[in-house]
Design an enzyme around this catalytic site. Structure first.
Site, mmCIF file in Angstrom:
data_model
loop_
_atom_site.group_PDB
_atom_site.id
_atom_site.type_symbol
_atom_site.label_atom_id
_atom_site.label_comp_id
_atom_site.label_asym_id
_atom_site.label_seq_id
_atom_site.Cartn_x
_atom_site.Cartn_y
_atom_site.Cartn_z
ATOM 1 N N ASP A 101 -1.690 18.024 -17.618
ATOM 2 C CA ASP A 101 -2.111 17.518 -18.931
ATOM 3 C C ASP A 101 -2.500 18.621 -19.910
ATOM 4 O OD1 ASP A 101 -4.757 18.224 -18.235
ATOM 5 O OD2 ASP A 101 -5.569 16.421 -19.174
ATOM 6 N N GLU A 102 -2.014 19.838 -19.664
ATOM 7 C CA GLU A 102 -2.366 20.884 -20.618
ATOM 8 C C GLU A 102 -1.259 21.899 -20.833
ATOM 9 O OE1 GLU A 102 -5.460 23.737 -19.203
ATOM 10 O OE2 GLU A 102 -5.720 22.285 -17.612
ATOM 11 N N ASP A 160 -5.271 19.787 -24.295
ATOM 12 C CA ASP A 160 -5.640 19.157 -23.029
ATOM 13 C C ASP A 160 -5.817 17.659 -23.312
ATOM 14 O OD1 ASP A 160 -7.377 20.090 -20.195
ATOM 15 O OD2 ASP A 160 -7.507 18.049 -20.959
ATOM 16 N N MET A 161 -5.106 16.839 -22.573
ATOM 17 C CA MET A 161 -5.169 15.397 -22.795
ATOM 18 C C MET A 161 -6.534 14.856 -22.359
ATOM 19 S SD MET A 161 -2.244 14.957 -24.104
ATOM 20 C CE MET A 161 -2.338 13.181 -24.251
HETATM 21 P P1 TTP Z 1 -8.554 17.237 -16.619
HETATM 22 O O1 TTP Z 1 -7.925 17.643 -17.909
HETATM 23 O O2 TTP Z 1 -9.488 18.199 -15.967
HETATM 24 O O3 TTP Z 1 -9.382 15.891 -16.815
HETATM 25 P P2 TTP Z 1 -9.057 14.615 -17.708
HETATM 26 O O4 TTP Z 1 -7.840 14.823 -18.530
HETATM 27 O O5 TTP Z 1 -9.030 13.413 -16.836
HETATM 28 O O6 TTP Z 1 -10.332 14.502 -18.628
HETATM 29 P P3 TTP Z 1 -10.755 15.432 -19.871
HETATM 30 O O7 TTP Z 1 -10.788 14.509 -21.050
HETATM 31 O O8 TTP Z 1 -12.078 15.972 -19.519
HETATM 32 O O9 TTP Z 1 -9.708 16.487 -20.002
HETATM 33 O O10 TTP Z 1 -7.435 16.899 -15.578
HETATM 34 C C1 TTP Z 1 -6.225 16.255 -15.945
HETATM 35 C C2 TTP Z 1 -5.813 15.254 -14.884
HETATM 36 O O11 TTP Z 1 -5.637 15.915 -13.646
HETATM 37 C C3 TTP Z 1 -6.832 14.155 -14.648
HETATM 38 O O12 TTP Z 1 -6.653 13.031 -15.517
HETATM 39 C C4 TTP Z 1 -6.610 13.818 -13.203
HETATM 40 C C5 TTP Z 1 -6.080 15.097 -12.574
HETATM 41 N N1 TTP Z 1 -7.115 15.754 -11.781
HETATM 42 C C6 TTP Z 1 -7.206 15.477 -10.421
HETATM 43 O O13 TTP Z 1 -6.386 14.704 -9.887
HETATM 44 N N2 TTP Z 1 -8.214 16.065 -9.682
HETATM 45 C C7 TTP Z 1 -9.141 16.914 -10.236
HETATM 46 O O14 TTP Z 1 -10.031 17.409 -9.545
HETATM 47 C C8 TTP Z 1 -9.034 17.201 -11.646
HETATM 48 C C9 TTP Z 1 -10.046 18.124 -12.301
HETATM 49 C C10 TTP Z 1 -8.038 16.596 -12.367
HETATM 50 MG MG MG Z 2 -7.571 16.572 -19.633
#
Ligand code: TTP
Ligand code: MG
Length: 346
Positions: free
Chosen positions: A105-106, A8-9
């Site tokens: 991102d995963e 997960d990014m």
């Molecule tokens: P996530 O992996 O949940 O969050 P993140 O990568 O920003 O942070 P983390 O380091 O905790 O993993 O989500 C990936 C991307 O998806 C995030 O950068 C933006 C998008 N996203 C949204 O647009 N709305 C949302 O409610 C969520 C949870 C994520």
């Molecule tokens: Mg992420």
């Protein structure tokens, strides 16, 4: 024993924005809507600095502004994030062709048959993504998807967590119940009313109690998941959008034979690339840029997807025939699209 890797990014949209705005590194950065916190819209993500002010995904931008007036707000550029996502998936797919796309991102990779220790694989992936994209990620490796996903979240950002079944009591049971996949706000609420707050407390409830409260399907699921048991296979659904190669000539070319030979060479490279990935293609597109920079394409969609070098070569050459060569050629390229997973890998 299976080895499943979940990646997960870190702060994905924000991290990509920080590459374009390095002057903002270390600042609270919020990505959401059109980037105007006085207008309607929600937070897509926030940098870790902004999270310290309580800002999180899905929060209204206006609330985020109140929590942190000095934050920098940027608009969402979904096209760019998808492009980067695609590049990352390509890298991951090289580590193992058994990959499940888990969202922008995963992803999950089945690394059971990769002949390297788990930690070395994870380090290899992290290094490749860092050098190719300048981004950090968090990786979890475990015997199944359920535990791998929890693991990738345990040491964010830039984490690397390897869990075995034996680690479940010490590492998983203390976590809040909602960290368990399948425990949404409603289930969490009901669990709380039963006096259950952690995954360990779910595990100490009897199967009977869980089934009578949540029904057979969800109750049995909770009973097993809370013990780290999960036998869901990976859904190998990811295919690259396309695979392409192009080359710009040192000197503009008028000779058709040279163009054809170059095209064949490029075609062989893309065919090799899709074959290595276990893909086949339906659409062949040839691109030509003339000496005046005007760029044209000619394409052909086949009746079925193939990875046969001979047929793809002759399709590319027949596309080349359809250009009018009044001017010399500056660049020639080929793209294979309409990709799918080759039948024997599905
Ligand atoms: P996530 O992996 O949940 O969050 P993140 O990568 O920003 O942070 P983390 O380091 O905790 O993993 O989500 C990936 C991307 O998806 C995030 O950068 C933006 C998008 N996203 C949204 O647009 N709305 C949302 O409610 C969520 C949870 C994520
Ligand atoms: Mg992420």
């Amino acid at each position: 024993m299976q080895r499943i890797l979940h990646i997960d990014m870190d702060a994905f949209f924000a991290a990509i924005e920080l590459k374009r705005h390095p002057e903002l590194i270390g600042e609270p950065v919020v990505v959401g809507g059109r980037g105007d916190p006085t207008k309607r819209g929600v937070v897509s993500t926030a940098s870790y600095e902004a999270r310290q002010f309580g800002i999180h995904s899905a929060m209204p931008l206006r609330t985020a502004l109140k929590l942190c007036p000095q934050a920098v707000f940027l608009p969402v550029d979904y096209k760019e994030y998808s492009r980067v996502s695609e590049q990352i998936k390509r890298i991951l797919h090289e580590f193992s062709p058994i990959m499940e796309d888990g969202g922008i991102d995963e992803a999950y990779l089945d690394i059971t048959r990769v002949e390297q220790p788990s930690e070395a694989i994870a380090r290899g992936i992290k290094n490749r993504i860092w050098s190719a994209q300048g981004l950090t990620c968090s990786i979890g490796i475990a015997p199944n998807k359920l535990l791998a996903k929890i693991a990738s979240d345990l040491e964010k950002p830039d984490g690397l967590t390897i869990l075995t079944q034996e680690d479940v009591p010490a590492r998983i049971w203390p976590l809040p119940a909602k960290k368990l996949y399948g425990v949404g706000p409603k289930t969490d609420e009901r669990l709380k009313r039963m006096g259950i707050r952690t995954i360990g407390e779910i595990a100490s409830a009897s199967r009977q109690v869980l089934v009578s409260e949540f029904g057979a399907s969800h109750g049995n699921y909770l009973y097993e998941a809370s013990r780290g048991i999960d036998d869901r296979p990976l859904v190998t659904n990811w295919v690259p959008k396309s695979s392409s190669r192009e080359t710009t000539f040192e000197k503009d070319i008028g000779n058709r034979q040279i163009l054809a030979e170059t095209l064949i060479h490029l075609t062989d490279e893309v065919v090799e690339e899709i074959r290595k990935g276990g893909f086949e293609s339906r659409t062949v597109t040839v691109k030509v840029r003339f000496s005046d920079f005007k760029t044209h394409t000619r394409g052909k969609t086949l009746n079925e997807a193939i990875d046969d070098a001979g047929i793809i070569r002759s399709t590319a050459l027949s596309c080349l025939e359809r250009f009018e060569f009044k001017k010399r050629v500056r660049l020639i390229g080929i793209r294979l699209s309409g990709l799918r997973i080759r039948a024997k890998y599905r």
